[in-house]
Design an enzyme around this catalytic site. Structure first.
Site, mmCIF file in Angstrom:
data_model
loop_
_atom_site.group_PDB
_atom_site.id
_atom_site.type_symbol
_atom_site.label_atom_id
_atom_site.label_comp_id
_atom_site.label_asym_id
_atom_site.label_seq_id
_atom_site.Cartn_x
_atom_site.Cartn_y
_atom_site.Cartn_z
ATOM 1 N N ASP A 111 -12.341 -70.063 21.901
ATOM 2 C CA ASP A 111 -11.115 -69.991 21.171
ATOM 3 C C ASP A 111 -10.541 -70.020 19.661
ATOM 4 O O ASP A 111 -10.660 -69.059 18.674
ATOM 5 C CB ASP A 111 -9.992 -70.496 21.875
ATOM 6 C CG ASP A 111 -9.748 -69.948 23.319
ATOM 7 O OD1 ASP A 111 -10.081 -69.290 23.575
ATOM 8 O OD2 ASP A 111 -8.526 -70.668 23.960
ATOM 9 N N GLY A 116 -14.241 -79.475 25.404
ATOM 10 C CA GLY A 116 -13.688 -77.846 25.996
ATOM 11 C C GLY A 116 -14.308 -77.018 26.590
ATOM 12 O O GLY A 116 -15.449 -77.885 26.819
ATOM 13 N N PHE A 117 -13.964 -76.045 26.833
ATOM 14 C CA PHE A 117 -15.280 -75.602 28.033
ATOM 15 C C PHE A 117 -16.465 -75.220 27.159
ATOM 16 O O PHE A 117 -18.006 -75.473 27.642
ATOM 17 C CB PHE A 117 -14.731 -74.278 28.618
ATOM 18 C CG PHE A 117 -13.915 -74.072 29.688
ATOM 19 C CD1 PHE A 117 -14.492 -74.112 31.200
ATOM 20 C CD2 PHE A 117 -12.665 -74.560 29.328
ATOM 21 C CE1 PHE A 117 -13.746 -75.215 31.806
ATOM 22 C CE2 PHE A 117 -11.807 -74.950 30.595
ATOM 23 C CZ PHE A 117 -12.215 -74.259 31.185
ATOM 24 N N GLY A 118 -16.246 -74.658 25.757
ATOM 25 C CA GLY A 118 -17.563 -74.170 25.004
ATOM 26 C C GLY A 118 -18.277 -75.548 23.947
ATOM 27 O O GLY A 118 -19.939 -75.405 24.481
ATOM 28 N N GLU A 147 1.905 -66.803 35.491
ATOM 29 C CA GLU A 147 1.787 -67.798 36.943
ATOM 30 C C GLU A 147 2.769 -68.695 36.315
ATOM 31 O O GLU A 147 2.653 -69.000 37.897
ATOM 32 C CB GLU A 147 0.241 -68.622 36.506
ATOM 33 C CG GLU A 147 0.183 -69.269 34.973
ATOM 34 C CD GLU A 147 -1.619 -69.561 34.663
ATOM 35 O OE1 GLU A 147 -2.270 -69.146 35.041
ATOM 36 O OE2 GLU A 147 -1.666 -70.016 33.613
ATOM 37 N N VAL A 166 -11.227 -85.133 14.199
ATOM 38 C CA VAL A 166 -11.819 -84.837 13.139
ATOM 39 C C VAL A 166 -10.830 -84.856 12.241
ATOM 40 O O VAL A 166 -10.466 -83.823 13.018
ATOM 41 C CB VAL A 166 -12.687 -83.877 13.358
ATOM 42 C CG1 VAL A 166 -13.768 -83.516 12.432
ATOM 43 C CG2 VAL A 166 -14.327 -84.567 14.311
ATOM 44 N N GLY A 183 -15.274 -81.028 19.833
ATOM 45 C CA GLY A 183 -14.608 -80.423 21.063
ATOM 46 C C GLY A 183 -14.772 -80.063 22.357
ATOM 47 O O GLY A 183 -16.562 -79.772 22.223
ATOM 48 N N ALA A 233 -11.896 -69.046 29.157
ATOM 49 C CA ALA A 233 -13.575 -69.533 29.715
ATOM 50 C C ALA A 233 -14.249 -69.739 29.619
ATOM 51 O O ALA A 233 -15.819 -70.443 28.938
ATOM 52 C CB ALA A 233 -12.647 -70.522 30.964
HETATM 53 C C1 FAD Z 1 -2.279 -72.685 30.783
HETATM 54 C C2 FAD Z 1 -3.477 -72.286 30.439
HETATM 55 C C3 FAD Z 1 -4.257 -71.786 31.609
HETATM 56 C C4 FAD Z 1 -5.050 -70.794 31.396
HETATM 57 N N1 FAD Z 1 -6.196 -69.604 32.091
HETATM 58 C C5 FAD Z 1 -7.238 -69.696 31.497
HETATM 59 C C6 FAD Z 1 -8.029 -68.467 32.777
HETATM 60 O O1 FAD Z 1 -6.752 -69.100 34.225
HETATM 61 N N2 FAD Z 1 -8.567 -68.066 33.044
HETATM 62 C C7 FAD Z 1 -9.715 -68.377 31.525
HETATM 63 O O2 FAD Z 1 -10.902 -67.805 31.951
HETATM 64 N N3 FAD Z 1 -9.794 -68.820 30.944
HETATM 65 C C8 FAD Z 1 -7.794 -69.658 30.774
HETATM 66 N N4 FAD Z 1 -7.643 -69.866 30.075
HETATM 67 C C9 FAD Z 1 -8.641 -70.199 28.706
HETATM 68 C C10 FAD Z 1 -9.263 -71.187 28.403
HETATM 69 O O3 FAD Z 1 -8.587 -72.520 29.496
HETATM 70 C C11 FAD Z 1 -9.848 -71.278 27.045
HETATM 71 O O4 FAD Z 1 -10.468 -70.083 26.702
HETATM 72 C C12 FAD Z 1 -10.850 -72.199 26.918
HETATM 73 O O5 FAD Z 1 -10.269 -73.450 27.067
HETATM 74 C C13 FAD Z 1 -11.568 -72.157 24.977
HETATM 75 O O6 FAD Z 1 -12.594 -73.599 25.081
HETATM 76 P P1 FAD Z 1 -12.375 -73.932 23.505
HETATM 77 O O7 FAD Z 1 -14.090 -74.943 24.229
HETATM 78 O O8 FAD Z 1 -13.701 -73.031 23.198
HETATM 79 O O9 FAD Z 1 -11.200 -75.515 23.604
HETATM 80 P P2 FAD Z 1 -10.607 -75.439 24.304
HETATM 81 O O10 FAD Z 1 -10.760 -75.968 25.561
HETATM 82 O O11 FAD Z 1 -9.308 -75.437 24.344
HETATM 83 O O12 FAD Z 1 -10.886 -76.984 23.829
HETATM 84 C C14 FAD Z 1 -10.858 -78.063 22.451
HETATM 85 C C15 FAD Z 1 -11.290 -79.276 23.223
HETATM 86 O O13 FAD Z 1 -11.208 -79.599 21.334
HETATM 87 C C16 FAD Z 1 -10.170 -80.858 21.250
HETATM 88 N N5 FAD Z 1 -9.955 -81.483 20.037
HETATM 89 C C17 FAD Z 1 -9.320 -80.217 19.339
HETATM 90 N N6 FAD Z 1 -9.123 -81.013 17.946
HETATM 91 C C18 FAD Z 1 -9.845 -82.007 18.062
HETATM 92 C C19 FAD Z 1 -10.836 -81.986 16.189
HETATM 93 N N7 FAD Z 1 -9.225 -82.352 15.712
HETATM 94 N N8 FAD Z 1 -11.106 -83.676 16.162
HETATM 95 C C20 FAD Z 1 -11.883 -83.987 18.003
HETATM 96 N N9 FAD Z 1 -11.123 -82.970 19.145
HETATM 97 C C21 FAD Z 1 -10.454 -81.724 19.033
HETATM 98 C C22 FAD Z 1 -9.613 -80.902 21.930
HETATM 99 O O14 FAD Z 1 -9.058 -82.074 22.602
HETATM 100 C C23 FAD Z 1 -10.027 -80.438 23.088
HETATM 101 O O15 FAD Z 1 -10.688 -81.370 24.570
HETATM 102 C C24 FAD Z 1 -6.479 -70.981 29.377
HETATM 103 C C25 FAD Z 1 -5.641 -71.180 28.489
HETATM 104 C C26 FAD Z 1 -4.174 -72.126 28.853
HETATM 105 C C27 FAD Z 1 -4.234 -72.752 28.266
#
Ligand code: FAD
Length: 441
Positions: A301, A15-17, A172, A81, A13, A317
């Site tokens: 998340d 994403g932010f994490g 929003e 994955v 993943g 995030a």
């Molecule tokens: C519409 C919306 C608005 C938001 N607004 C805010 C805000 O204003 N402020 C704030 O702080 N937070 C906000 N958030 C929340 C924030 O985006 C999340 O808390 C943050 O993205 C979590 O980060 P993460 O790394 O856990 O997961 P994510 O950022 O969701 O990243 C997960 C990654 O894993 C990848 N992935 C998933 N499954 C698989 C797999 N099986 N194999 C390979 N890759 C995979 C995905 O493609 C993705 O790139 C918002 C969320 C959404 C949906």
């Protein structure tokens, strides 16, 4: 660099994490494999701007390979994955198994329909760029279809836009839809009056933005109403069908229904065999590892963790980024033979945007509403946008649309020029539907 003997860390993943974990491990004597099913990182906080035609997809996403280009010990792999073999320490992709010494799982969350997955085609949620483009298609198409129906003076299906769920995403979306209908499109149509479109937000609980202090929830409601949104609290949507929703006994025609009511963790969490909470989030140890597998970390998340006060770390995030950094920190400590340290979430404040010049900000004892909160939201979020070019582009696009009310990304893409239930709703009497509607209470 000879990397074969180095500890191999697999991060799933970007994403932010996951990005922060991989970046923090870069330049250490380790080999990092960063795997994502997409080739780009999405800046989710600005997805609603793509869904409402304010920004283009490329302005809120950046290629993962480009973000990682300067970190020589990080390889980027595109793939989904599907499973793990924790005994053999491998992750499984459809055509490939990748071994690891340490694993960081950061696959985030998606929307949940509370056991009603059949509602998804009629009420899309907002989690990805693809979702945002689909929502944009539906919103813009509704106005186009109404204009076409009215071209001979006939009445058109009601332009009701329903948002289900009063959390930050629902708020929003509703606020920005109101801006589109009442300001952006106001003078562009000849047969319909977009200003008469209704934006209706339903929240099942007693107040919107329930995670915020009560005064900010109230302020958010007032700001939404000022933008022209009809806000209904303690109003649960009990049924969704093509082109209509039910709230209790009332059925309301809806050109577009958007789902912002529930979140469920990535299904990969359950495959780790560790305990999960009701939303499928993995219950992690204070050092972010999972029980019985100190070499496996879950962050962002997908993770469920309580701080010292017993308060859950929120799905935002900054929490994901801090955990990404912390998982990397604990791996570094392992490699140096030092004991691990527990994760502590540093909450710098919570901000929710509502619409044009409207937002709320909770900085602990200081609560801010309106323009100042919105400015804070804008600058913080643009500051965190990945990539310098994106920041400049987004800031210019935003300033332009703020002063001109233009939303430059108003493209209806794809060949599907239908909305669920739209044609059928034209033959329903609008009077019969609106007479008993929940919004006329
Ligand atoms: C519409 C919306 C608005 C938001 N607004 C805010 C805000 O204003 N402020 C704030 O702080 N937070 C906000 N958030 C929340 C924030 O985006 C999340 O808390 C943050 O993205 C979590 O980060 P993460 O790394 O856990 O997961 P994510 O950022 O969701 O990243 C997960 C990654 O894993 C990848 N992935 C998933 N499954 C698989 C797999 N099986 N194999 C390979 N890759 C995979 C995905 O493609 C993705 O790139 C918002 C969320 C959404 C949906």
């Amino acid at each position: 660099m000879q990397t074969n003997h180095l500890p191999r860390i697999v991060v799933i993943g970007a994403g932010f994490g996951g990005l922060l974990a991989a970046r923090s491990l870069a330049n250490n004597p380790v080999k990092v494999s960063l795997i994502d099913r997409r080739n780009y990182h999405t800046f989710q906080p600005l997805l609603y701007q793509v869904a409402t035609a304010g920004l283009s997809p490329g302005e809120i996403a950046a290629p993962i390979r480009w973000i990682m280009r300067n970190f020589r010990n990080v390889e980027v792999l595109l793939g989904e994955v599907q499973d793990f073999d924790l005994a053999r320490k491998t992750v499984k992709l459809p055509d490939l198994e990748i071994p690891y010494d340490y694993l960081i799982v950061a696959t985030g969350a998606s929307h949940a329909y509370f056991g009603h997955d059949e509602w998804e085609p009629f009420a899309p949620g907002l989690k990805s760029i693809d979702d945002a483009i689909e929502i944009r298609r539906r919103v813009l198409l509704a106005f186009e279809l109404a204009e076409r129906q009215s071209v001979h003076g006939d009445s058109h299906s009601p332009l009701n836009f329903v948002v289900v769920g009063g959390g930050p995403t629902g708020v929003e979306l509703a606020g920005t839809l109101a801006e589109i209908a009442h300001r952006v499109l106001a003078h562009e149509f000849r047969s319909i009056d977009p200003k008469r479109a209704r934006i209706i937000l339903y929240e099942g609980g007693p107040r919107i933005l329930p995670a915020y202090p009560e005064d900010l929830s109230q302020s958010a409601k007032e700001q939404l109403e000022k933008l022209g949104v009809e806000v209904h609290t303690s109003a649960s949507v009990t049924q969704i069908e093509p082109g209509a929703i039910h709230v209790g006994e009332t059925r309301l025609l809806a050109a577009v229904v958007l789902w912002a009511a529930g979140v469920s963790a990535s299904p990969l969490g359950k495959k780790l065999g560790a305990p999960v909470d009701r939303a499928g989030r993995v219950l992690v140890n204070p050092d972010l590892s999972i029980p019985e597998h100190p070499e496996v970390f879950v962050i962002g998340d997908l993770a469920s963790l309580q701080d010292k006060q017993g308060k859950g770390v929120p799905g935002v995030a900054p929490a994901a980024m801090q955990q990404g950094k912390w998982a990397a920190h604990n791996i570094e400590r392992d490699l140096k033979g030092q004991p691990r340290e527990p994760f502590n979430y540093w909450n710098k404040g919570n901000l929710a945007t509502i619409g044009r010049a409207a937002a709320v900000a909770d900085f602990g004892k200081i609560h801010v509403s309106g323009f100042i909160a919105w400015l804070a939201w804008l600058f913080i979020h643009i500051f965190f946008l990945i990539g310098f070019r994106n920041r400049i582009v987004v800031l210019i696009s935003w300033a332009w649309s703020y002063f001109t009310y233009e939303r430059g990304a108003r493209l209806i893409t794809g060949d599907n020029m239908q909305l669920p239930g739209w044609t059928e709703s034209q033959h329903e009497s609008p009077e019969a539907v609106t007479a008993g509607s929940a919004d006329r209470k």
